[in-house]
Design an enzyme around this catalytic site. Sequence first.
Site, PDB file in Angstrom:
ATOM      1  N   GLU A   1       0.854  -1.158   0.234  1.00 34.04           N
ATOM      2  CA  GLU A   1      -0.178   0.011   0.070  1.00 34.04           C
ATOM      3  C   GLU A   1       0.887   1.234  -0.058  1.00 34.04           C
ATOM      4  OE1 GLU A   1      -3.753   1.564   2.492  1.00 34.04           O
ATOM      5  OE2 GLU A   1      -2.384   0.498   3.588  1.00 34.04           O
TER       6      GLU A   1
ATOM      7  N   LYS B   1     -10.116   0.908  -2.342  1.00 36.43           N
ATOM      8  CA  LYS B   1     -10.411   0.626  -1.058  1.00 36.43           C
ATOM      9  C   LYS B   1     -11.647   0.891  -0.439  1.00 36.43           C
ATOM     10  CE  LYS B   1      -7.642   0.909   3.180  1.00 36.43           C
ATOM     11  NZ  LYS B   1      -6.421   1.529   4.019  1.00 36.43           N
TER      12      LYS B   1
ATOM     13  N   CYS C   1      -5.023  -3.546   3.040  1.00 38.84           N
ATOM     14  CA  CYS C   1      -4.824  -3.222   4.226  1.00 38.84           C
ATOM     15  C   CYS C   1      -5.929  -3.221   5.186  1.00 38.84           C
ATOM     16  CB  CYS C   1      -4.243  -1.771   4.473  1.00 38.84           C
ATOM     17  SG  CYS C   1      -3.351  -1.538   5.766  1.00 38.84           S
TER      18      CYS C   1
END
Length: 270
Positions: free
Chosen positions: A43, A114, A157
């Site tokens: 990330e 995300k 993440c």
Amino acid sequence: MKSYLAAAIQLTSVPDLQKNLAQAEELIELAVRQGAELVGLPENFSYMGEEKDKLAQGDAIAIESEKFLKKMAQRFQITILGGSFPLPVDNTGKVYNTTLLIDPNGQELARYYKVHLFDVDVPDGNTYRESSTVVAGTQLPPVYFSEKLGNLGLSICYDVRFPELYRHLADKGADVIFIPAAFTAFTGKDHWQVLLQARAIENTAYVIAPAQAGNNYARRLTHGHAVIIDPWGVILADAGEKPGIAIAEIKPTRLEQVRRQMPSLQHRVF
């Protein structure tokens, strides 16, 4: 699906786009020299810095990141996952936290914005408000179906704390799940490994988790330990706490063995 080597890259990205891309290229080349055909970056691989600086350079970071990923894929003839980078969203002053999967011809195979944003007051005194600069995605992550590499699921993440997202990927047939991260050092020491192993075990899938490591800027410390985990939850490779790579073999025979021995996905009631 064939047996092949995959690599999870570990970086210490800083507030310097070109320096980060140079570091990433060096480690990608190292992974390729060791035989990797599938490579994942963490990330924020191309930029980690103060939020205001990230936004100010948003267009340049997005353009250069995508160009870099396509160049690396073509140059080394690999499939590459660009862990994430900021992509400006029109008329918002914010960005999507974006991951791209690119094939050896430099063509985009899949992208994901995300959906779970890291708005957390960490007990070490640091406060994170990802939503202050990032627009949450509205679509669940895709699975890219590859005859050679298996079915590749995407995530980023903080998603790792939401098992329902990974059950969605499993339902779509994921064999290999990417979890690129910039996990905080404080939470990482207790939660990183166990969460990744849980996602691998409960979905009987390989997990490839590229990571940020060390002091990225100011008080931003990341945990490291980029890993590759097999469907039984065994850690096959761990990059430790400094920039480097975790490299391991992805085996369809292992996938079939684990799913035969532990057919939990077939036993679901809900």
